[in-house]
Design a protein around this motif. Sequence first.
Motif, PDB file in Angstrom:
ATOM      1  N   CYS A  40      13.747  40.216 -16.479  1.00 38.79           N
ATOM      2  CA  CYS A  40      13.527  41.121 -17.610  1.00 38.79           C
ATOM      3  C   CYS A  40      14.680  41.060 -18.616  1.00 38.79           C
ATOM      4  N   TYR A  41      15.627  40.185 -18.368  1.00 35.02           N
ATOM      5  CA  TYR A  41      16.805  40.073 -19.240  1.00 35.02           C
ATOM      6  C   TYR A  41      16.406  39.764 -20.689  1.00 35.02           C
ATOM      7  N   ASP A  42      16.993  40.508 -21.625  1.00 38.34           N
ATOM      8  CA  ASP A  42      16.793  40.177 -23.049  1.00 38.34           C
ATOM      9  C   ASP A  42      18.143  40.032 -23.736  1.00 38.34           C
ATOM     10  N   GLU A  43      18.129  39.330 -24.854  1.00 34.10           N
ATOM     11  CA  GLU A  43      19.375  39.003 -25.563  1.00 34.10           C
ATOM     12  C   GLU A  43      19.022  38.664 -27.008  1.00 34.10           C
ATOM     13  N   ARG A  44      20.050  38.697 -27.868  1.00 31.12           N
ATOM     14  CA  ARG A  44      19.799  38.310 -29.257  1.00 31.12           C
ATOM     15  C   ARG A  44      19.940  36.796 -29.389  1.00 31.12           C
ATOM     16  N   ASP A  45      19.044  36.178 -30.135  1.00 36.43           N
ATOM     17  CA  ASP A  45      19.164  34.730 -30.344  1.00 36.43           C
ATOM     18  C   ASP A  45      20.114  34.459 -31.515  1.00 36.43           C
ATOM     19  N   ALA A  46      20.236  33.200 -31.903  1.00 40.99           N
ATOM     20  CA  ALA A  46      21.192  32.821 -32.945  1.00 40.99           C
ATOM     21  C   ALA A  46      20.886  33.511 -34.272  1.00 40.99           C
ATOM     22  N   TYR A  47      19.663  34.026 -34.436  1.00 40.27           N
ATOM     23  CA  TYR A  47      19.265  34.666 -35.697  1.00 40.27           C
ATOM     24  C   TYR A  47      19.291  36.192 -35.606  1.00 40.27           C
ATOM     25  N   GLY A  48      19.787  36.689 -34.476  1.00 44.25           N
ATOM     26  CA  GLY A  48      19.892  38.146 -34.318  1.00 44.25           C
ATOM     27  C   GLY A  48      18.607  38.805 -33.841  1.00 44.25           C
ATOM     28  N   ILE A  49      17.607  37.995 -33.465  1.00 49.68           N
ATOM     29  CA  ILE A  49      16.335  38.565 -32.990  1.00 49.68           C
ATOM     30  C   ILE A  49      16.421  38.774 -31.473  1.00 49.68           C
ATOM     31  N   TYR A  54      13.180  35.141 -20.317  1.00 50.38           N
ATOM     32  CA  TYR A  54      12.239  34.652 -19.299  1.00 50.38           C
ATOM     33  C   TYR A  54      10.799  35.103 -19.567  1.00 50.38           C
ATOM     34  N   GLY A  55      10.428  35.179 -20.815  1.00 49.55           N
ATOM     35  CA  GLY A  55       9.047  35.515 -21.147  1.00 49.55           C
ATOM     36  C   GLY A  55       8.870  36.986 -21.477  1.00 49.55           C
ATOM     37  N   PRO A  56       7.760  37.304 -22.199  1.00 48.57           N
ATOM     38  CA  PRO A  56       7.569  38.656 -22.729  1.00 48.57           C
ATOM     39  C   PRO A  56       7.337  39.704 -21.649  1.00 48.57           C
ATOM     40  N   HIS A  57       8.076  40.808 -21.717  1.00 46.51           N
ATOM     41  CA  HIS A  57       7.941  41.897 -20.749  1.00 46.51           C
ATOM     42  C   HIS A  57       7.619  43.203 -21.457  1.00 46.51           C
ATOM     43  N   ILE A  58       6.499  43.799 -21.068  1.00 45.02           N
ATOM     44  CA  ILE A  58       6.077  45.078 -21.648  1.00 45.02           C
ATOM     45  C   ILE A  58       6.012  46.087 -20.509  1.00 45.02           C
ATOM     46  N   PHE A  59       6.647  47.220 -20.695  1.00 47.03           N
ATOM     47  CA  PHE A  59       6.636  48.225 -19.630  1.00 47.03           C
ATOM     48  C   PHE A  59       5.346  49.035 -19.687  1.00 47.03           C
ATOM     49  N   GLU A 293       5.567  36.595 -30.406  1.00 44.12           N
ATOM     50  CA  GLU A 293       6.433  36.782 -31.576  1.00 44.12           C
ATOM     51  C   GLU A 293       7.234  38.049 -31.306  1.00 44.12           C
ATOM     52  N   TYR A 294       8.525  37.881 -31.031  1.00 52.07           N
ATOM     53  CA  TYR A 294       9.295  38.964 -30.419  1.00 52.07           C
ATOM     54  C   TYR A 294       9.453  40.213 -31.259  1.00 52.07           C
ATOM     55  N   LYS A 295       9.663  40.065 -32.550  1.00 50.80           N
ATOM     56  CA  LYS A 295       9.924  41.304 -33.282  1.00 50.80           C
ATOM     57  C   LYS A 295       8.687  42.206 -33.348  1.00 50.80           C
ATOM     58  N   LYS A 296       7.508  41.597 -33.163  1.00 53.47           N
ATOM     59  CA  LYS A 296       6.292  42.424 -33.123  1.00 53.47           C
ATOM     60  C   LYS A 296       6.186  43.180 -31.791  1.00 53.47           C
ATOM     61  N   LEU A 297       6.905  42.683 -30.787  1.00 54.92           N
ATOM     62  CA  LEU A 297       6.916  43.333 -29.469  1.00 54.92           C
ATOM     63  C   LEU A 297       7.925  44.472 -29.436  1.00 54.92           C
ATOM     64  N   THR A 298       9.078  44.209 -29.990  1.00 58.37           N
ATOM     65  CA  THR A 298      10.169  45.183 -29.870  1.00 58.37           C
ATOM     66  C   THR A 298      10.213  46.158 -31.040  1.00 58.37           C
ATOM     67  N   GLY A 299       9.536  45.826 -32.140  1.00 53.41           N
ATOM     68  CA  GLY A 299       9.571  46.684 -33.325  1.00 53.41           C
ATOM     69  C   GLY A 299      10.813  46.457 -34.162  1.00 53.41           C
ATOM     70  N   GLN A 300      11.559  45.402 -33.839  1.00 56.47           N
ATOM     71  CA  GLN A 300      12.799  45.121 -34.582  1.00 56.47           C
ATOM     72  C   GLN A 300      12.478  44.738 -36.039  1.00 56.47           C
ATOM     73  N   TYR A 361       3.696  41.220  -8.449  1.00 51.33           N
ATOM     74  CA  TYR A 361       3.958  42.602  -8.828  1.00 51.33           C
ATOM     75  C   TYR A 361       4.341  42.721 -10.296  1.00 51.33           C
ATOM     76  N   ASN A 362       3.856  43.777 -10.958  1.00 49.37           N
ATOM     77  CA  ASN A 362       4.416  44.149 -12.262  1.00 49.37           C
ATOM     78  C   ASN A 362       5.711  44.911 -12.023  1.00 49.37           C
ATOM     79  N   MET A 363       6.492  45.084 -13.091  1.00 47.50           N
ATOM     80  CA  MET A 363       7.814  45.680 -12.868  1.00 47.50           C
ATOM     81  C   MET A 363       7.729  47.127 -12.359  1.00 47.50           C
ATOM     82  N   ASP A 364       6.721  47.873 -12.779  1.00 45.12           N
ATOM     83  CA  ASP A 364       6.657  49.266 -12.309  1.00 45.12           C
ATOM     84  C   ASP A 364       6.412  49.342 -10.804  1.00 45.12           C
TER      85      ASP A 364
END
Length: 377
Positions: A40-49, A54-59, A293-300, A361-364
Amino acid sequence: MYDCIVIGCGFAGSTAARRLAERGKRVLILEKRDHIGGNCYDERDAYGILIHRYGPHIFHTNSKKVYEFLSRFTEWTEYRHEVEAKIGESYVPVPFNFHTLRLLYGDRAERLERKLTAEYGEGSRVPILELQNNPDPEIAQIAAYVYDNIFLQYTMKQWGQRPEEIDRSVTARVPVVLSEDDRYFQDVYQGMPKDGFTALFRRMLAHENITVCLSADAKTRIRFQDTEILFDGEAYSGTVIATAPVDELFDFRFGMLPYRTLNFVTEHFSKDSYQPKAVINYTVSEAFTRITEYKKLTGQQAAGTTIMKEYPAPYTGARGQIPYYAVSNPESRALYARYRQLAKQYPKLHLLGRLAEYQYYNMDAIVEKALCLAESL
Ligand code: FAD
Ligand code: UDP
Protein backbone atom coordinates in the motif's frame (compact mmCIF):
# COMPACT_ATOMS: atom_id res chain seq x y z
CA MET A 1 14.19 -7.84 24.67
CA TYR A 2 11.24 -8.07 22.24
CA ASP A 3 8.00 -9.82 23.22
CA CYS A 4 7.09 -10.17 19.58
CA ILE A 5 8.82 -10.15 16.22
CA VAL A 6 6.70 -9.25 13.21
CA ILE A 7 7.92 -10.16 9.73
CA GLY A 8 6.67 -7.62 7.19
CA CYS A 9 5.48 -4.04 7.55
CA GLY A 10 2.31 -4.03 5.41
CA PHE A 11 -1.22 -3.70 6.83
CA ALA A 12 -1.04 -7.14 8.48
CA GLY A 13 2.26 -6.58 10.30
CA SER A 14 1.74 -2.91 11.15
CA THR A 15 -1.79 -3.38 12.53
CA ALA A 16 -0.80 -6.36 14.68
CA ALA A 17 2.29 -4.49 15.90
CA ARG A 18 0.31 -1.41 16.85
CA ARG A 19 -2.34 -3.36 18.77
CA LEU A 20 0.28 -5.40 20.65
CA ALA A 21 2.31 -2.26 21.41
CA GLU A 22 -0.78 -0.61 22.88
CA ARG A 23 -1.17 -3.63 25.15
CA GLY A 24 2.36 -3.07 26.47
CA LYS A 25 4.25 -5.56 24.28
CA ARG A 26 7.61 -4.60 22.84
CA VAL A 27 7.53 -5.33 19.12
CA LEU A 28 10.26 -5.55 16.50
CA ILE A 29 9.22 -5.36 12.84
CA LEU A 30 11.62 -6.78 10.26
CA GLU A 31 10.84 -5.47 6.77
CA LYS A 32 12.72 -6.61 3.68
CA ARG A 33 11.98 -3.48 1.64
CA ASP A 34 13.47 -0.08 2.39
CA HIS A 35 10.07 1.40 3.27
CA ILE A 36 7.01 0.81 5.43
CA GLY A 37 3.47 0.08 4.17
CA GLY A 38 3.99 -3.10 2.12
CA ASN A 39 2.01 -3.03 -1.11
CA CYS A 40 0.00 0.00 0.00
CA TYR A 41 3.08 2.24 -0.03
CA ASP A 42 2.62 5.56 -1.84
CA GLU A 43 5.12 8.26 -2.73
CA ARG A 44 5.49 11.36 -4.87
CA ASP A 45 6.97 10.82 -8.32
CA ALA A 46 9.45 13.13 -10.05
CA TYR A 47 6.53 15.45 -10.97
CA GLY A 48 5.14 15.70 -7.44
CA ILE A 49 2.17 13.41 -8.15
CA LEU A 50 1.27 10.97 -5.37
CA ILE A 51 1.38 7.47 -6.85
CA HIS A 52 0.98 3.98 -5.40
CA ARG A 53 4.23 2.17 -6.22
CA TYR A 54 2.58 -1.27 -6.17
CA GLY A 55 -0.68 -0.54 -7.95
CA PRO A 56 -3.88 1.39 -7.13
CA HIS A 57 -5.27 0.94 -3.61
CA ILE A 58 -8.72 2.15 -2.60
CA PHE A 59 -9.91 1.71 0.96
CA HIS A 60 -13.38 0.20 1.40
CA THR A 61 -14.98 -1.78 4.19
CA ASN A 62 -18.23 -2.70 5.91
CA SER A 63 -16.42 -3.11 9.22
CA LYS A 64 -16.97 -0.27 11.66
CA LYS A 65 -14.17 -1.67 13.80
CA VAL A 66 -11.65 -1.48 10.93
CA TYR A 67 -12.81 1.95 9.85
CA GLU A 68 -12.58 3.35 13.38
CA PHE A 69 -9.18 1.78 14.00
CA LEU A 70 -7.67 3.26 10.82
CA SER A 71 -9.39 6.60 11.36
CA ARG A 72 -7.15 7.07 14.39
CA PHE A 73 -4.24 7.45 11.95
CA THR A 74 -5.80 9.33 9.07
CA GLU A 75 -8.58 11.56 7.91
CA TRP A 76 -10.28 10.47 4.70
CA THR A 77 -10.87 12.08 1.36
CA GLU A 78 -14.31 11.14 0.12
CA TYR A 79 -13.89 9.10 -3.01
CA ARG A 80 -16.38 7.13 -5.07
CA HIS A 81 -14.54 4.50 -7.11
CA GLU A 82 -16.08 4.12 -10.56
CA VAL A 83 -14.38 2.05 -13.23
CA GLU A 84 -15.05 1.89 -16.94
CA ALA A 85 -13.98 -0.69 -19.47
CA LYS A 86 -12.57 0.48 -22.78
CA ILE A 87 -14.21 -1.62 -25.47
CA GLY A 88 -13.17 -0.42 -28.90
CA GLU A 89 -13.66 3.35 -28.76
CA SER A 90 -16.41 3.18 -26.10
CA TYR A 91 -16.23 3.36 -22.34
CA VAL A 92 -18.77 1.26 -20.43
CA PRO A 93 -19.34 1.07 -16.63
CA VAL A 94 -17.84 -1.91 -14.74
CA PRO A 95 -19.22 -3.82 -12.89
CA PHE A 96 -21.74 -4.38 -15.66
CA ASN A 97 -24.99 -2.81 -14.39
CA PHE A 98 -28.23 -1.29 -15.67
CA HIS A 99 -26.37 1.75 -17.05
CA THR A 100 -24.17 -0.57 -19.09
CA LEU A 101 -27.27 -2.45 -20.23
CA ARG A 102 -28.91 0.79 -21.43
CA LEU A 103 -25.81 1.83 -23.32
CA LEU A 104 -25.80 -1.44 -25.20
CA TYR A 105 -29.47 -2.33 -25.56
CA GLY A 106 -31.16 1.07 -25.87
CA ASP A 107 -34.96 0.67 -26.02
CA ARG A 108 -34.84 -3.03 -25.14
CA ALA A 109 -33.00 -2.38 -21.87
CA GLU A 110 -36.02 -1.60 -19.70
CA ARG A 111 -37.72 -4.91 -20.48
CA LEU A 112 -34.46 -6.79 -19.92
CA GLU A 113 -33.98 -5.05 -16.56
CA ARG A 114 -37.42 -6.27 -15.48
CA LYS A 115 -36.60 -9.77 -16.62
CA LEU A 116 -33.27 -9.85 -14.75
CA THR A 117 -34.84 -8.40 -11.61
CA ALA A 118 -37.66 -10.95 -11.68
CA GLU A 119 -35.09 -13.72 -12.02
CA TYR A 120 -32.52 -12.68 -9.40
CA GLY A 121 -34.11 -9.96 -7.26
CA GLU A 122 -33.71 -6.19 -7.20
CA GLY A 123 -30.17 -4.99 -6.59
CA SER A 124 -28.72 -8.53 -6.80
CA ARG A 125 -25.07 -9.12 -7.54
CA VAL A 126 -24.80 -12.05 -9.90
CA PRO A 127 -21.42 -13.64 -10.68
CA ILE A 128 -20.85 -13.96 -14.42
CA LEU A 129 -20.31 -17.72 -14.15
CA GLU A 130 -23.76 -18.00 -12.59
CA LEU A 131 -25.45 -15.70 -15.11
CA GLN A 132 -24.08 -17.88 -17.89
CA ASN A 133 -26.14 -20.82 -16.63
CA ASN A 134 -29.42 -19.04 -17.16
CA PRO A 135 -31.45 -20.88 -19.84
CA ASP A 136 -33.37 -17.77 -20.99
CA PRO A 137 -32.01 -16.89 -24.47
CA GLU A 138 -32.04 -13.12 -23.85
CA ILE A 139 -30.28 -13.41 -20.49
CA ALA A 140 -27.86 -15.89 -22.04
CA GLN A 141 -27.09 -13.29 -24.71
CA ILE A 142 -26.32 -10.65 -22.07
CA ALA A 143 -24.15 -13.17 -20.21
CA ALA A 144 -22.27 -13.97 -23.40
CA TYR A 145 -21.64 -10.27 -24.04
CA VAL A 146 -20.36 -9.70 -20.50
CA TYR A 147 -18.23 -12.83 -20.58
CA ASP A 148 -16.67 -12.01 -23.97
CA ASN A 149 -16.22 -8.28 -23.48
CA ILE A 150 -15.53 -7.84 -19.76
CA PHE A 151 -14.11 -11.08 -18.39
CA LEU A 152 -12.47 -13.33 -20.94
CA GLN A 153 -9.47 -11.35 -22.10
CA TYR A 154 -8.90 -9.42 -18.89
CA THR A 155 -8.81 -12.71 -16.98
CA MET A 156 -6.52 -14.32 -19.56
CA LYS A 157 -4.10 -11.42 -19.09
CA GLN A 158 -4.37 -11.37 -15.30
CA TRP A 159 -4.25 -15.11 -14.63
CA GLY A 160 -3.12 -16.77 -17.85
CA GLN A 161 -6.34 -18.82 -17.64
CA ARG A 162 -9.98 -18.54 -18.69
CA PRO A 163 -12.60 -17.33 -16.17
CA GLU A 164 -14.04 -20.83 -15.72
CA GLU A 165 -10.57 -22.27 -15.02
CA ILE A 166 -9.79 -20.07 -12.02
CA ASP A 167 -11.31 -20.08 -8.55
CA ARG A 168 -14.92 -18.89 -8.92
CA SER A 169 -14.58 -16.42 -6.05
CA VAL A 170 -12.15 -14.34 -8.14
CA THR A 171 -14.53 -13.30 -10.94
CA ALA A 172 -17.35 -13.10 -8.35
CA ARG A 173 -15.51 -10.06 -6.92
CA VAL A 174 -16.87 -8.10 -9.88
CA PRO A 175 -20.45 -9.39 -10.31
CA VAL A 176 -23.15 -8.19 -12.69
CA VAL A 177 -25.07 -5.64 -10.59
CA LEU A 178 -28.84 -5.44 -11.04
CA SER A 179 -29.19 -1.76 -10.25
CA GLU A 180 -27.95 1.63 -11.43
CA ASP A 181 -25.14 1.63 -8.87
CA ASP A 182 -21.97 2.50 -10.80
CA ARG A 183 -19.64 2.11 -7.83
CA TYR A 184 -16.94 -0.57 -8.04
CA PHE A 185 -17.36 -1.25 -4.31
CA GLN A 186 -20.64 -1.16 -2.43
CA ASP A 187 -19.18 -0.98 1.12
CA VAL A 188 -20.49 1.43 3.74
CA TYR A 189 -17.11 3.07 4.35
CA GLN A 190 -14.97 4.12 1.38
CA GLY A 191 -12.26 6.67 0.87
CA MET A 192 -8.63 7.54 0.38
CA PRO A 193 -6.35 8.45 3.29
CA LYS A 194 -6.12 12.24 3.17
CA ASP A 195 -2.30 12.41 3.30
CA GLY A 196 -1.79 9.06 1.62
CA PHE A 197 -1.20 5.51 2.85
CA THR A 198 2.45 5.98 3.82
CA ALA A 199 1.51 8.81 6.19
CA LEU A 200 -1.18 6.58 7.70
CA PHE A 201 1.43 3.86 8.29
CA ARG A 202 3.93 6.33 9.71
CA ARG A 203 1.40 7.40 12.34
CA MET A 204 0.33 3.84 13.11
CA LEU A 205 3.93 2.78 13.68
CA ALA A 206 4.84 5.81 15.81
CA HIS A 207 4.66 4.08 19.18
CA GLU A 208 7.36 3.78 21.80
CA ASN A 209 6.98 0.00 21.93
CA ILE A 210 7.51 -0.48 18.18
CA THR A 211 10.92 -0.72 16.52
CA VAL A 212 10.96 -0.93 12.73
CA CYS A 213 13.98 -2.39 11.00
CA LEU A 214 13.93 -1.67 7.23
CA SER A 215 15.98 -3.45 4.54
CA ALA A 216 15.96 -6.39 6.93
CA ASP A 217 15.19 -9.73 5.33
CA ALA A 218 13.84 -11.86 8.18
CA LYS A 219 15.46 -14.89 6.63
CA THR A 220 18.88 -13.55 7.54
CA ARG A 221 17.88 -13.23 11.21
CA ILE A 222 15.23 -15.85 11.89
CA ARG A 223 15.65 -19.61 11.42
CA PHE A 224 13.10 -22.35 11.97
CA GLN A 225 14.88 -25.35 13.46
CA ASP A 226 13.15 -28.56 14.54
CA THR A 227 10.59 -27.10 16.95
CA GLU A 228 12.61 -24.05 17.88
CA ILE A 229 12.74 -20.53 16.43
CA LEU A 230 16.18 -18.94 16.35
CA PHE A 231 16.60 -15.15 16.30
CA ASP A 232 20.11 -13.94 15.50
CA GLY A 233 21.32 -17.47 16.24
CA GLU A 234 19.73 -17.80 19.67
CA ALA A 235 16.56 -19.55 20.82
CA TYR A 236 13.68 -17.06 20.79
CA SER A 237 10.75 -17.74 23.12
CA GLY A 238 8.54 -14.76 22.15
CA THR A 239 5.76 -14.58 19.58
CA VAL A 240 6.54 -14.42 15.86
CA ILE A 241 3.95 -13.04 13.45
CA ALA A 242 4.93 -13.79 9.87
CA THR A 243 3.30 -11.92 6.98
CA ALA A 244 5.90 -12.99 4.37
CA PRO A 245 5.23 -15.77 1.82
CA VAL A 246 5.13 -19.01 3.78
CA ASP A 247 6.94 -21.11 1.15
CA GLU A 248 9.87 -18.69 1.18
CA LEU A 249 9.89 -18.63 4.99
CA PHE A 250 10.45 -22.39 5.03
CA ASP A 251 13.05 -22.38 2.23
CA PHE A 252 10.59 -23.85 -0.31
CA ARG A 253 10.83 -27.19 1.52
CA PHE A 254 7.78 -28.63 -0.23
CA GLY A 255 8.17 -26.58 -3.42
CA MET A 256 7.08 -23.14 -4.63
CA LEU A 257 3.51 -21.93 -4.25
CA PRO A 258 2.18 -20.40 -7.49
CA TYR A 259 1.61 -16.63 -7.60
CA ARG A 260 1.00 -13.97 -10.23
CA THR A 261 3.14 -10.88 -10.35
CA LEU A 262 2.66 -7.47 -11.99
CA ASN A 263 4.98 -5.16 -13.86
CA PHE A 264 4.07 -1.51 -13.45
CA VAL A 265 4.87 1.08 -16.10
CA THR A 266 4.29 4.75 -15.29
CA GLU A 267 4.08 7.61 -17.78
CA HIS A 268 3.70 11.34 -17.22
CA PHE A 269 1.80 13.76 -19.45
CA SER A 270 1.79 17.53 -19.32
CA LYS A 271 -1.94 17.64 -20.10
CA ASP A 272 -4.47 18.02 -17.30
CA SER A 273 -6.43 14.81 -17.82
CA TYR A 274 -5.62 11.47 -19.44
CA GLN A 275 -8.82 9.42 -19.18
CA PRO A 276 -12.44 9.78 -17.97
CA LYS A 277 -12.08 7.85 -14.68
CA ALA A 278 -9.28 7.06 -12.21
CA VAL A 279 -9.19 3.46 -13.44
CA ILE A 280 -9.96 2.21 -16.94
CA ASN A 281 -9.96 -1.55 -17.50
CA TYR A 282 -8.76 -2.80 -20.88
CA THR A 283 -11.02 -5.80 -21.24
CA VAL A 284 -10.67 -6.65 -24.93
CA SER A 285 -7.37 -5.18 -26.09
CA GLU A 286 -3.81 -4.32 -25.01
CA ALA A 287 -1.34 -6.41 -23.02
CA PHE A 288 -1.95 -4.48 -19.81
CA THR A 289 -5.10 -4.97 -17.72
CA ARG A 290 -5.79 -1.44 -16.54
CA ILE A 291 -4.59 2.13 -16.45
CA THR A 292 -4.77 4.18 -13.26
CA GLU A 293 -4.60 7.96 -13.41
CA TYR A 294 -3.46 8.76 -9.89
CA LYS A 295 -4.62 12.28 -9.30
CA LYS A 296 -8.18 11.21 -10.11
CA LEU A 297 -7.83 8.60 -7.35
CA THR A 298 -6.34 10.78 -4.66
CA GLY A 299 -8.05 14.07 -5.55
CA GLN A 300 -4.67 15.78 -5.80
CA GLN A 301 -4.67 19.10 -7.67
CA ALA A 302 -1.63 19.23 -9.93
CA ALA A 303 -0.47 20.42 -13.31
CA GLY A 304 0.22 17.40 -15.50
CA THR A 305 -0.85 13.85 -14.78
CA THR A 306 0.78 10.47 -14.12
CA ILE A 307 -0.68 7.16 -15.21
CA MET A 308 0.27 3.55 -14.45
CA LYS A 309 -0.24 0.48 -16.63
CA GLU A 310 -0.33 -3.00 -15.06
CA TYR A 311 1.19 -5.93 -16.95
CA PRO A 312 0.50 -9.28 -15.24
CA ALA A 313 2.94 -12.19 -15.50
CA PRO A 314 3.65 -15.52 -13.83
CA TYR A 315 5.76 -15.19 -10.68
CA THR A 316 9.02 -17.07 -11.11
CA GLY A 317 10.87 -15.96 -7.99
CA ALA A 318 13.40 -14.01 -10.11
CA ARG A 319 15.28 -11.33 -8.21
CA GLY A 320 13.18 -8.20 -7.68
CA GLN A 321 9.89 -9.88 -8.60
CA ILE A 322 7.06 -9.57 -6.07
CA PRO A 323 4.33 -12.18 -5.53
CA TYR A 324 1.05 -10.23 -5.58
CA TYR A 325 -1.73 -12.75 -6.15
CA ALA A 326 -2.00 -16.31 -4.79
CA VAL A 327 -3.11 -18.66 -7.56
CA SER A 328 -5.72 -20.67 -5.74
CA ASN A 329 -6.51 -24.14 -7.11
CA PRO A 330 -6.83 -27.61 -5.52
CA GLU A 331 -3.09 -28.35 -5.95
CA SER A 332 -1.87 -25.01 -4.55
CA ARG A 333 -4.28 -25.25 -1.63
CA ALA A 334 -2.99 -28.76 -0.83
CA LEU A 335 0.61 -27.51 -1.01
CA TYR A 336 -0.24 -24.55 1.21
CA ALA A 337 -1.87 -26.93 3.74
CA ARG A 338 1.49 -28.74 4.06
CA TYR A 339 3.24 -25.46 4.91
CA ARG A 340 0.48 -24.58 7.37
CA GLN A 341 0.94 -27.96 9.05
CA LEU A 342 4.69 -27.36 9.27
CA ALA A 343 4.08 -23.95 10.84
CA LYS A 344 2.07 -25.66 13.59
CA GLN A 345 5.32 -27.21 14.86
CA TYR A 346 6.08 -23.74 16.22
CA PRO A 347 3.28 -22.90 18.67
CA LYS A 348 4.38 -19.26 18.92
CA LEU A 349 4.46 -18.72 15.16
CA HIS A 350 1.38 -17.10 13.61
CA LEU A 351 0.82 -16.78 9.87
CA LEU A 352 -1.05 -13.62 8.96
CA GLY A 353 -1.85 -11.68 5.80
CA ARG A 354 -2.30 -12.09 2.10
CA LEU A 355 0.99 -13.91 1.53
CA ALA A 356 1.40 -15.95 4.71
CA GLU A 357 -2.23 -17.10 4.55
CA TYR A 358 -2.14 -17.48 0.77
CA GLN A 359 -5.52 -15.73 0.39
CA TYR A 360 -6.98 -13.04 -1.87
CA TYR A 361 -7.66 -10.55 0.93
CA ASN A 362 -8.55 -6.88 0.58
CA MET A 363 -6.78 -4.58 3.00
CA ASP A 364 -9.75 -4.24 5.35
CA ALA A 365 -9.93 -8.01 5.82
CA ILE A 366 -6.23 -7.99 6.69
CA VAL A 367 -6.66 -5.22 9.26
CA GLU A 368 -9.58 -7.07 10.83
CA LYS A 369 -7.64 -10.33 11.04
CA ALA A 370 -4.58 -8.58 12.47
CA LEU A 371 -6.68 -6.89 15.17
CA CYS A 372 -8.28 -10.23 16.08
CA LEU A 373 -4.94 -12.02 16.23
CA ALA A 374 -3.30 -9.32 18.34
CA GLU A 375 -6.26 -9.27 20.71
CA SER A 376 -6.17 -13.06 21.08
CA LEU A 377 -2.48 -12.85 21.96
P1 FAD B 1 1.91 -6.81 2.06
O1 FAD B 1 1.41 -5.42 1.93
O2 FAD B 1 2.39 -7.52 0.85
O3 FAD B 1 3.02 -6.83 3.17
C1 FAD B 1 3.91 -7.91 3.36
C2 FAD B 1 5.26 -7.33 3.69
O4 FAD B 1 6.15 -8.40 4.03
C3 FAD B 1 5.88 -6.60 2.51
O5 FAD B 1 6.23 -5.30 2.87
C4 FAD B 1 7.12 -7.44 2.18
O6 FAD B 1 8.23 -6.66 1.73
C5 FAD B 1 7.42 -8.05 3.53
N1 FAD B 1 8.26 -9.26 3.43
C6 FAD B 1 8.16 -10.27 2.55
N2 FAD B 1 9.14 -11.18 2.77
C7 FAD B 1 9.86 -10.71 3.82
C8 FAD B 1 11.00 -11.19 4.50
N3 FAD B 1 11.61 -12.33 4.15
N4 FAD B 1 11.51 -10.45 5.53
C9 FAD B 1 10.93 -9.26 5.90
N5 FAD B 1 9.84 -8.77 5.27
C10 FAD B 1 9.31 -9.49 4.24
N6 FAD B 1 -6.99 -4.04 -1.27
C11 FAD B 1 -8.02 -3.16 -1.05
O7 FAD B 1 -8.66 -3.23 0.01
N7 FAD B 1 -8.32 -2.20 -1.98
C12 FAD B 1 -7.65 -2.08 -3.15
O8 FAD B 1 -7.95 -1.21 -3.96
C13 FAD B 1 -6.57 -2.99 -3.39
N8 FAD B 1 -5.87 -2.90 -4.55
C14 FAD B 1 -4.85 -3.77 -4.77
C15 FAD B 1 -4.13 -3.65 -5.95
C16 FAD B 1 -3.08 -4.51 -6.22
C17 FAD B 1 -2.30 -4.37 -7.49
C18 FAD B 1 -2.75 -5.52 -5.28
C19 FAD B 1 -1.63 -6.49 -5.55
C20 FAD B 1 -3.45 -5.64 -4.10
C21 FAD B 1 -4.51 -4.77 -3.82
N9 FAD B 1 -5.22 -4.83 -2.64
C22 FAD B 1 -6.26 -3.97 -2.41
C23 FAD B 1 -4.89 -5.81 -1.58
C24 FAD B 1 -3.92 -5.21 -0.55
O9 FAD B 1 -2.71 -4.86 -1.21
C25 FAD B 1 -3.61 -6.27 0.49
O10 FAD B 1 -4.80 -6.72 1.11
C26 FAD B 1 -2.69 -5.77 1.59
O11 FAD B 1 -1.64 -4.99 1.09
C27 FAD B 1 -2.12 -6.97 2.27
O12 FAD B 1 -1.31 -6.59 3.35
P2 FAD B 1 -0.23 -7.61 3.92
O13 FAD B 1 0.41 -6.95 5.06
O14 FAD B 1 -0.84 -8.94 4.12
O15 FAD B 1 0.79 -7.81 2.71
N1 UDP C 1 -12.19 -9.02 -13.95
C1 UDP C 1 -12.35 -9.00 -15.32
N2 UDP C 1 -12.61 -7.83 -15.96
C2 UDP C 1 -12.72 -6.66 -15.29
C3 UDP C 1 -12.55 -6.66 -13.91
C4 UDP C 1 -12.27 -7.85 -13.26
O1 UDP C 1 -12.22 -10.05 -15.96
O2 UDP C 1 -12.95 -5.62 -15.94
C5 UDP C 1 -11.92 -10.31 -13.28
C6 UDP C 1 -10.45 -10.70 -13.35
O3 UDP C 1 -10.37 -12.10 -13.38
C7 UDP C 1 -9.92 -10.14 -12.04
C8 UDP C 1 -11.08 -10.42 -11.10
O4 UDP C 1 -12.25 -10.21 -11.90
O5 UDP C 1 -8.73 -10.79 -11.64
C9 UDP C 1 -11.13 -9.58 -9.86
O6 UDP C 1 -11.09 -8.21 -10.23
P1 UDP C 1 -10.64 -7.08 -9.20
O7 UDP C 1 -10.86 -5.77 -9.87
O8 UDP C 1 -11.27 -7.32 -7.90
O9 UDP C 1 -9.07 -7.38 -9.11
P2 UDP C 1 -7.90 -6.66 -8.25
O10 UDP C 1 -8.25 -5.21 -8.16
O11 UDP C 1 -7.89 -7.36 -6.94
O12 UDP C 1 -6.70 -6.93 -9.08
